[in-house]
Design an enzyme around this catalytic site. Sequence first.
Site, PDB file in Angstrom:
ATOM      1  N   GLY A  87      33.560  32.890  38.548  1.00 57.39           N
ATOM      2  CA  GLY A  87      33.123  32.720  39.922  1.00 57.39           C
ATOM      3  C   GLY A  87      34.169  32.043  40.795  1.00 57.39           C
ATOM      4  CG  HIS A 147      49.287  39.701  57.440  1.00 57.13           C
ATOM      5  ND1 HIS A 147      49.167  40.648  58.436  1.00 57.13           N
ATOM      6  CD2 HIS A 147      48.019  39.404  57.055  1.00 57.13           C
ATOM      7  CE1 HIS A 147      47.897  40.909  58.650  1.00 57.13           C
ATOM      8  NE2 HIS A 147      47.170  40.167  57.817  1.00 57.13           N
TER       9      HIS A 147
END
Length: 232
Positions: free
Chosen positions: A186, A157
């Site tokens: 992970g 954004h």
Amino acid sequence: MIIEKLIRKLKGNPDYKWESAYSERDLLSVTLVRFAQIIRGLWLRIFLKKCSGLVFVGSNVKVRHGYLLKAGKNLILEDNVSINALSVNGIKLGDQVSIARDCILFCTGIIAQKGTGITIGDRTGISARAYFAGQGGITIGNDVIMGPNVQIFSENHNHMEIAMLIKDQGVTKNAVTIGNNCWIGGGATILAGVNIGDGCIVAAGSVVIKSVPVNSIVAGVPAKIIKSREVN
């Protein structure tokens, strides 16, 4: 073992073998699950743009805009996978791609801004609860392995105009590329514009904000190179 030979053939790997022993009950359970997944896959492949082989589909799998999804041989979609292929380039999955349970792959955030798409190479495994936002484009190479909860973002954004609401300032799309033979640990997060070279390892929990050269091991928040896999 008949099942082992069948898997070896499906994978196209004559050297594949089990390293553990399984009881007859174990094998029966696995076989029944895979059979049910094949039956669901027969239905799903009707709606895909292209599919070269078997499709194994778990329960509660959702694929939207399947006419924009191409899949190679022996695709695995485990339980609760959600895929939305609406985008300029759609979603392209290579041979023997596996996407574990609860993963989300999408290419378009808001309908006013059509996204780019996602490409995943051959023999790549995506672990549970991955989140791939392909608005700016995501390309993942061959033989990539990922731990659970990996997040990849290809859009940011805009936010520099203080007098405007952030949500009204639009977005900037930047593609993410992950090379061949990488291991993404992970919980790693990869941000827009990052290029990860072949043979890299991203440590668990890392936040990658800059591109990574080939055969590097990176870790941290933000991620930094801690070692090279190349032998000097």
